[in-house]
Design a protein around this motif. Structure first.
Motif, short mmCIF file in Angstrom:
data_model
loop_
_atom_site.label_atom_id
_atom_site.label_comp_id
_atom_site.label_asym_id
_atom_site.label_seq_id
_atom_site.Cartn_x
_atom_site.Cartn_y
_atom_site.Cartn_z
N GLN A 66 0.87 -1.18 0.00
CA GLN A 66 0.00 0.00 0.00
C GLN A 66 0.90 1.23 0.00
O GLN A 66 1.82 1.31 0.82
CB GLN A 66 -0.90 0.02 1.24
CG GLN A 66 -1.65 1.31 1.47
CD GLN A 66 -2.90 1.46 0.66
OE1 GLN A 66 -3.60 0.49 0.43
NE2 GLN A 66 -3.19 2.66 0.21
N ASP A 68 0.74 5.53 -0.08
CA ASP A 68 -0.04 6.76 0.03
C ASP A 68 0.93 7.91 -0.20
O ASP A 68 1.86 8.12 0.59
CB ASP A 68 -0.70 6.86 1.40
CG ASP A 68 -1.73 5.76 1.61
OD1 ASP A 68 -2.58 5.58 0.73
OD2 ASP A 68 -1.66 5.07 2.65
N THR A 98 -3.96 13.10 -1.01
CA THR A 98 -3.26 11.84 -1.13
C THR A 98 -3.62 11.12 -2.42
O THR A 98 -4.80 11.07 -2.80
CB THR A 98 -3.61 10.90 0.06
OG1 THR A 98 -3.36 11.60 1.28
CG2 THR A 98 -2.80 9.64 0.04
N SER A 100 -3.05 7.19 -4.03
CA SER A 100 -2.72 5.91 -3.42
C SER A 100 -2.71 4.76 -4.42
O SER A 100 -3.32 4.84 -5.49
CB SER A 100 -3.71 5.59 -2.29
OG SER A 100 -5.01 5.43 -2.81
N LYS A 102 -2.85 0.32 -4.06
CA LYS A 102 -2.92 -0.86 -3.20
C LYS A 102 -2.83 -2.10 -4.09
O LYS A 102 -3.65 -2.30 -4.98
CB LYS A 102 -4.21 -0.91 -2.39
CG LYS A 102 -4.26 -2.09 -1.47
CD LYS A 102 -5.48 -2.07 -0.59
CE LYS A 102 -5.40 -3.26 0.37
NZ LYS A 102 -6.48 -3.25 1.32
#
Length: 184
Positions: A66, A68, A98, A100, A102
């Motif tokens: 992950q 960010d 942010t 991101s 994942k």
């Protein structure tokens, strides 16, 4: 004879038990990008990001990652470019502080080569992306290098007069170099 067998077992142990890499080393890691402005390559980067990682080279399918990215930490090459990139037509950092990523899957492609798949979210828009990633061990650390190309307009990057792809190209290559320490 027993001493030779014991020594051989000790030497073989690191080869049969791979380390799991879990702690990203931010000062040795980077997330950068390349775009084209009027046909000329322009490099940039993000200075701050948080990452969580769990990667065992012996079981890549169990990996988790992950990232960010602090969009206000953009370095687009100068103060004026940075201010523009943080504004409402680009990253709109006040509303979207942010970006991101994942990982939802990791697939081995060959020795030390992997495919990482998952949603990339920028300005509240998510798109599934796939990144080829290479891995190597450097001392005790694991080093991950990869790149992928996105279409900036799909994420709402470059609105208004900046939507013209003749001025700023639609393709943006994202490059990452992640150094991770082993699990303790």
């Amino acid at each position: 004879m027993k001493a030779i067998v014991f020594a051989a077992a000790l030497l073989a142990a690191p080869l049969t038990h791979a380390a799991e890499f879990t702690s990203v080393v931010p000062e040795k890691s980077s997330i950068a990008f390349v775009t084209k402005q009027m046909g000329v390559a322009v490099d940039g980067s993000f200075k701050r990001f948080k990452a969580s990682l769990a990667f065992d080279p012996a079981a890549p399918q169990t990996a988790a990652a992950q990232f960010d990215i602090d969009t206000a930490s953009i370095d687009a090459g100068g103060a004026e470019a940075n201010d523009e990139a943080k504004g409402k037509n680009w990253f709109a950092v006040q509303q979207y502080p942010t970006a991101s990523f994942k990982a939802t899957s990791v697939k081995a492609l060959g020795p030390n080569k992997f495919e990482v798949r998952g949603p990339l979210t920028i300005r509240g828009k998510s798109k599934e992306v796939v990144a080829p990633v290479s891995f190597k061990q450097d001392g005790a650390n694991g080093v991950f290098d990869g790149a992928l190309t996105i279409k900036r307009l799909e994420f709402g990057l470059g609105q208004g007069m900046w939507a013209d792809t003749e001025t700023v190209g639609d393709d943006v290559q994202i490059k990452f170099h992640i150094v991770a320490a082993p699990k303790k």
